[in-house]
Design an enzyme around this catalytic site. Sequence first.
Site, PDB file in Angstrom:
ATOM      1  CG  HIS A  37      -1.906  -1.055   1.318  1.00 61.37           C
ATOM      2  ND1 HIS A  37      -1.830  -2.061   2.237  1.00 61.37           N
ATOM      3  CD2 HIS A  37      -3.015  -1.289   0.580  1.00 61.37           C
ATOM      4  CE1 HIS A  37      -2.867  -2.873   2.083  1.00 61.37           C
ATOM      5  NE2 HIS A  37      -3.600  -2.441   1.082  1.00 61.37           N
ATOM      6  CG  MET A 184       4.400  -7.399   0.684  1.00 62.50           C
ATOM      7  SD  MET A 184       5.000  -5.866   1.384  1.00 62.50           S
ATOM      8  CE  MET A 184       6.714  -6.292   1.569  1.00 62.50           C
TER       9      MET A 184
END
Length: 281
Positions: A37, A184
């Site tokens: 992110h 991830m």
Amino acid sequence: MLVHREVHRLRDALAPSRREGCAISFVPTMGYLHDGHAALIRRAAQLGRRVVVSVFVNPLQFGPNEDYERYPRDEERDSRVAREAGATDLWFPDAADLTPPGLMICVDPGPMARVLCGKSRPGHFRGVCTIVAKLFHIVQPNVAVFGWKDAQQLVIIRKMAADLDFPVRVEALETVREPDGLAMSSRNTYLSADERQRAVWLSRALFEVRDMAESGREWRCRVLEKHAAALITQRGLARLDYVRVVSLDDLQPLRTVAPGKTLVAAAAWFGRTRLIDNVRL
Ligand code: PAF
């Protein structure tokens, strides 16, 4: 970094920037922010002066027996990661605003939502598109940044933005991986130590298939799918959901690899955790 909850406060805060013609970039997330992110937010910060990050665990995209309740939530962590990556506005929308009880009208994402993850998660992309459409209307970004990690989501959202004339550019960023290759994901936190070790076979299988496809020999896609499936189930000891080689244009199956236009996508269960990953050829 400003933190918002109510829709009208976010809108009021963005209005002056919009009037002055500052580009607004947007990263929609479900929180529990990690380095993947952070990379999206850093890219968004290169593309806009106002960098809005939303954190909303969207109930519309979870099936009845999925992990909506146990999905990890941590506002402090989200605030820290968002601030450090360059967000100017962090928005924790209220469920009452985004999914009010009377919500009736949804976005139908069409046939691309019925393949790959859409097969085992019926209604998932309808939930994603409906909430992303609402987020786009509220934030009105010039550009929105999504990750290739959720390739099917990215392709569908790009199509939604084009078909429904959202005035937003959808920018895509490469998947961020752990040193051993595992993509991830907030869901990696569910994995036990043993599952975490085995989970690396999801990316390894896809990388092997990519190497085969790039070796110069022409492989039938069925062979590539079978090879990846064997590695994920036999070496990763996972329960396979799917491995498919599809066209990046419409997510339909391919017979042979079309260079530059091919997606190899996979989903598999490691214990109770369903992980997804993909490579492009
Ligand atoms: O990718 C996600 O985190 C979610 O699917 C999204 C785009 C924020 C919609 O809820």
